[in-house]
Design a protein around this motif. Structure first.
Motif, mmCIF file in Angstrom:
data_model
loop_
_atom_site.group_PDB
_atom_site.id
_atom_site.type_symbol
_atom_site.label_atom_id
_atom_site.label_comp_id
_atom_site.label_asym_id
_atom_site.label_seq_id
_atom_site.Cartn_x
_atom_site.Cartn_y
_atom_site.Cartn_z
ATOM 1 N N VAL A 191 61.759 69.416 -9.579
ATOM 2 C CA VAL A 191 63.264 70.234 -8.186
ATOM 3 C C VAL A 191 64.843 69.528 -9.000
ATOM 4 O O VAL A 191 65.829 69.898 -8.826
ATOM 5 N N THR A 192 64.556 68.335 -10.599
ATOM 6 C CA THR A 192 65.738 68.568 -11.070
ATOM 7 C C THR A 192 66.286 70.276 -11.360
ATOM 8 O O THR A 192 67.507 69.845 -11.532
ATOM 9 N N SER A 193 65.803 70.650 -12.394
ATOM 10 C CA SER A 193 65.877 71.813 -13.087
ATOM 11 C C SER A 193 66.441 73.103 -12.105
ATOM 12 O O SER A 193 67.395 73.235 -12.036
ATOM 13 N N VAL A 194 65.694 72.614 -10.520
ATOM 14 C CA VAL A 194 65.762 74.042 -9.328
ATOM 15 C C VAL A 194 67.102 73.579 -8.865
ATOM 16 O O VAL A 194 68.568 74.713 -8.795
ATOM 17 N N HIS A 195 67.842 72.437 -9.161
ATOM 18 C CA HIS A 195 68.849 72.261 -8.092
ATOM 19 C C HIS A 195 69.509 71.829 -8.978
ATOM 20 O O HIS A 195 70.999 72.648 -9.276
ATOM 21 N N ARG A 196 69.951 71.590 -10.920
ATOM 22 C CA ARG A 196 70.928 72.571 -11.543
ATOM 23 C C ARG A 196 71.133 73.669 -11.296
ATOM 24 O O ARG A 196 72.329 74.481 -11.226
ATOM 25 N N GLU A 197 70.221 74.948 -11.515
ATOM 26 C CA GLU A 197 70.143 75.693 -11.547
ATOM 27 C C GLU A 197 70.959 76.581 -9.871
ATOM 28 O O GLU A 197 71.789 77.808 -10.018
ATOM 29 N N ALA A 253 71.325 87.532 2.139
ATOM 30 C CA ALA A 253 71.524 87.170 0.623
ATOM 31 C C ALA A 253 71.890 86.099 0.483
ATOM 32 O O ALA A 253 71.382 85.792 -1.274
ATOM 33 N N PHE A 254 71.859 84.833 0.571
ATOM 34 C CA PHE A 254 71.454 83.078 0.545
ATOM 35 C C PHE A 254 70.049 83.470 0.382
ATOM 36 O O PHE A 254 69.931 82.906 -1.394
ATOM 37 N N TYR A 255 69.392 83.869 0.778
ATOM 38 C CA TYR A 255 67.906 83.770 0.332
ATOM 39 C C TYR A 255 67.537 84.610 -0.884
ATOM 40 O O TYR A 255 66.566 84.517 -1.692
ATOM 41 N N THR A 256 68.059 85.729 -1.255
ATOM 42 C CA THR A 256 67.173 86.521 -2.147
ATOM 43 C C THR A 256 68.897 86.196 -3.547
ATOM 44 O O THR A 256 68.187 86.200 -4.438
ATOM 45 N N ASP A 257 69.583 86.087 -3.611
ATOM 46 C CA ASP A 257 70.778 86.009 -4.788
ATOM 47 C C ASP A 257 70.773 84.284 -4.921
ATOM 48 O O ASP A 257 71.126 84.333 -5.978
ATOM 49 N N VAL A 258 70.601 83.553 -3.842
ATOM 50 C CA VAL A 258 71.086 82.305 -4.585
ATOM 51 C C VAL A 258 69.183 81.852 -4.930
ATOM 52 O O VAL A 258 69.368 80.994 -5.725
ATOM 53 N N LEU A 259 68.900 81.842 -3.336
ATOM 54 C CA LEU A 259 67.417 81.083 -3.840
ATOM 55 C C LEU A 259 66.569 81.720 -4.813
ATOM 56 O O LEU A 259 65.518 81.423 -5.025
#
Length: 129
Positions: free
Chosen positions: A86-92, A19-25
């Motif tokens: 990294v900065t935009s991915v961090h926000r997302e 769930a984490f690796y698909t839904d979040v990452l």
């Protein structure tokens, strides 16, 4: 010459990890085969269906939990993933519920951030500076 086709991350719960690796990452499930009490469970990059597979491997070996706990206690990421920014991915990812233990930080030629994968690991994200 050898090439990497599967690498793994030790997880304390395969369903939670999936769930984490698909839904979040944003990874995509690739292989899910029952193997006794566990599963051969892999994910791949959303834009790389034939790319390197990440095995969500149960941390059932007697040394696995202690190893992971020692890494987390010392703030050491278990593995690292590349992103474009990294900065935009961090926000997302923060908006998707990810908890970061290190905010985006310049480190020479790269920017790094570290997140908790909810399965007992710290994961580093890197992008060019």
């Amino acid at each position: 010459m050898p090439r990497i086709n599967v690498t793994s991350v030790l997880v304390d719960d395969q369903a939670k990890a999936l769930a984490f690796y698909t839904d979040v990452l944003g990874f995509v499930a690739k292989t899910d085969v029952p193997v006794g009490d566990y599963r051969w469970l892999t994910v791949v990059g959303a834009n790389e269906p034939d790319g390197v597979e990440l095995l969500l491997e149960p941390d059932v070996h007697p040394a696995a939990k202690a190893f992971k706990q020692a890494l987390v206690a010392d703030g050491i990421p278990y593995t690292s993933f590349a992103v474009d920014d990294v900065t935009s991915v961090h926000r997302e990812l923060t908006a998707r519920g990810a908890r970061f233990t290190q905010e985006p930080t310049p480190a020479g030629p790269v920017v790094v951030a570290v997140l908790d994968d909810t399965c007992g690991n710290l994961i580093q994200l890197t992008s060019p500076a």
